[in-house]
Design a protein around this motif. Structure first.
Motif, short mmCIF file in Angstrom:
data_model
loop_
_atom_site.label_atom_id
_atom_site.label_comp_id
_atom_site.label_asym_id
_atom_site.label_seq_id
_atom_site.Cartn_x
_atom_site.Cartn_y
_atom_site.Cartn_z
N ARG A 91 103.21 35.00 26.00
CA ARG A 91 104.01 35.41 27.76
C ARG A 91 103.66 36.77 27.98
O ARG A 91 102.80 36.93 29.00
N LYS A 92 103.24 37.34 26.69
CA LYS A 92 103.07 38.98 28.04
C LYS A 92 102.80 40.35 26.33
O LYS A 92 102.95 39.68 25.37
N VAL A 93 102.85 41.12 26.94
CA VAL A 93 102.03 42.04 25.76
C VAL A 93 102.82 42.88 25.37
O VAL A 93 104.28 43.31 26.67
N VAL A 94 103.91 43.42 24.87
CA VAL A 94 104.89 43.83 24.37
C VAL A 94 104.10 45.43 23.58
O VAL A 94 104.07 45.41 22.84
N GLY A 95 104.71 46.25 25.03
CA GLY A 95 104.47 48.00 24.09
C GLY A 95 102.69 48.02 24.32
O GLY A 95 102.42 47.23 25.31
N ARG A 96 101.82 49.16 24.62
CA ARG A 96 100.79 49.34 24.40
C ARG A 96 99.79 48.80 23.08
O ARG A 96 99.98 48.40 22.32
N LYS A 97 98.27 48.35 23.91
CA LYS A 97 97.49 48.35 23.48
C LYS A 97 96.73 49.20 22.64
O LYS A 97 96.40 50.40 22.30
N PHE A 98 96.38 48.78 20.94
CA PHE A 98 95.54 50.53 20.20
C PHE A 98 94.12 49.74 20.22
O PHE A 98 93.80 48.26 20.10
N GLU A 120 98.38 41.72 31.68
CA GLU A 120 98.05 40.41 32.07
C GLU A 120 97.12 39.25 31.69
O GLU A 120 96.65 38.63 31.56
N GLU A 121 95.82 40.26 32.27
CA GLU A 121 94.38 39.89 32.44
C GLU A 121 94.30 39.89 30.72
O GLU A 121 93.57 38.66 30.59
N PHE A 122 94.64 40.59 29.83
CA PHE A 122 93.88 40.35 28.94
C PHE A 122 95.14 39.42 27.92
O PHE A 122 94.49 38.49 27.33
N VAL A 123 96.11 39.18 28.81
CA VAL A 123 97.22 37.85 28.16
C VAL A 123 96.11 36.18 28.08
O VAL A 123 96.47 35.49 27.32
#
Length: 297
Positions: free
Chosen positions: A153-160, A84-87
């Protein structure tokens, strides 16, 4: 095979995100002092790409890829953030409007100048800013307006995350061996040229293999054909590497006069159709840097 390489002292954070609206066949990239952030269209939930019409089914989910290049410390901060913070951070950077260039000279220097010279410096800043804005707005019309990136809207899966490095093999070939793509070279993802260079490698290698077969020869029996591939691709890849390195230095500089030149130069390039068309052809891989010949890849 031996390689030549060095690090950019930059790290990329990448992930897949869900977006609110179609990207209309447009990739977005915003340049910031620490590096660019790119929003790249990919696919919809129904299997089509995310460049569909605006009247798509409201239930269809749209996706895009994020590649945010920045300093290693900031990249680690992004990876430690909640999704959420990253979005929020992504939308803040992608949605904010254009900003004015910094003062031509630092205030500490301007304040020590004689009044006429300080006024002249301020006048030059105003002229440059007005010219820059005028060129930008002259490109806008009802049919061709500035396209704001869609909200995420949102991150899907992991951040790499991965470190950014420039690498090139000293030779792309050995007897019966040919390197292509990232096995032969890697570059900064700034302009998204890694894939195009790899496709160019494949096209060139297929061409020399066909040339050998048409001559009734085995491409591996002699180094003639592989050396031809090596020579042709080295020129193209090295030229692209030089261009990307120039862009990297150009956009990462905070030297105030260079910032003005950079902004004005980019707007002037965008306003000259033939120059813009040539750069687009190179960017999408239709033509190479060193040749105007089209590539059917």
């Amino acid at each position: 095979m031996p390689t030549v390489n060095f690090g950019y002292n930059r790290r990329a954070v990448t992930c897949t995100v869900e977006i609110e609206t179609s990207m209309n066949y447009t990739a977005h990239q915003r340049f910031m002092p620490n590096g660019p952030i790119a929003l790249l269209p990919i696919w919809n939930e129904d299997g089509s790409d995310s460049d569909g019409d605006e009247d798509e089914d409201e239930e269809t989910k749209l996706y895009a890829n994020i590649v945010w290049s920045t300093t290693p410390s900031e990249a680690q901060t992004f990876q430690n953030m909640s999704n959420e913070e990253f979005v929020t951070a992504l939308n803040n950077e992608l949605q904010k409007g254009p900003t004015n260039n910094p003062p031509l000279l630092p205030p500490s220097i301007t304040s020590s100048l004689p009044t006429p010279l300080a006024n002249l410096t301020h006048g030059m800043e105003m002229v440059a800013q007005t010219l820059n804005n005028s060129i930008t707005m002259s490109q806008w019309s009802e049919r061709k307006s500035f396209q704001v990136p869609p909200l995420i809207r949102k991150v899907v899966g992991r951040k790499f995350g991965f470190d950014l490095n420039l690498m090139q093999a000293q030779s792309y070939v050995r007897p019966r061996v040919a390197l292509v793509g990232d096995a032969a070279h890697t570059i900064h993802p700034m302009a998204g040229q890694g894939l195009n260079l790899g496709l160019g490698d494949a096209q060139c290698l297929a061409s020399v293999v066909k040339e050998a077969m048409d001559s009734g020869m085995d491409v591996g029996d002699t180094m003639h054909f592989l050396n031809k591939y090596d020579a042709e691709r080295k020129v193209e890849v090295t030229s692209m590497m030089g261009g990307i390195q120039l862009l990297h230095g150009f956009f990462s500089s905070t030297f105030e006069p260079l910032v003005y030149v950079r902004s004005l130069g980019m707007n002037m390039i965008n306003s000259v159709g033939l120059v813009r068309k040539r750069l687009v052809e190179v960017a999408v891989g239709a033509n190479g840097i060193t040749t105007g010949a089209s590539k059917d890849v």
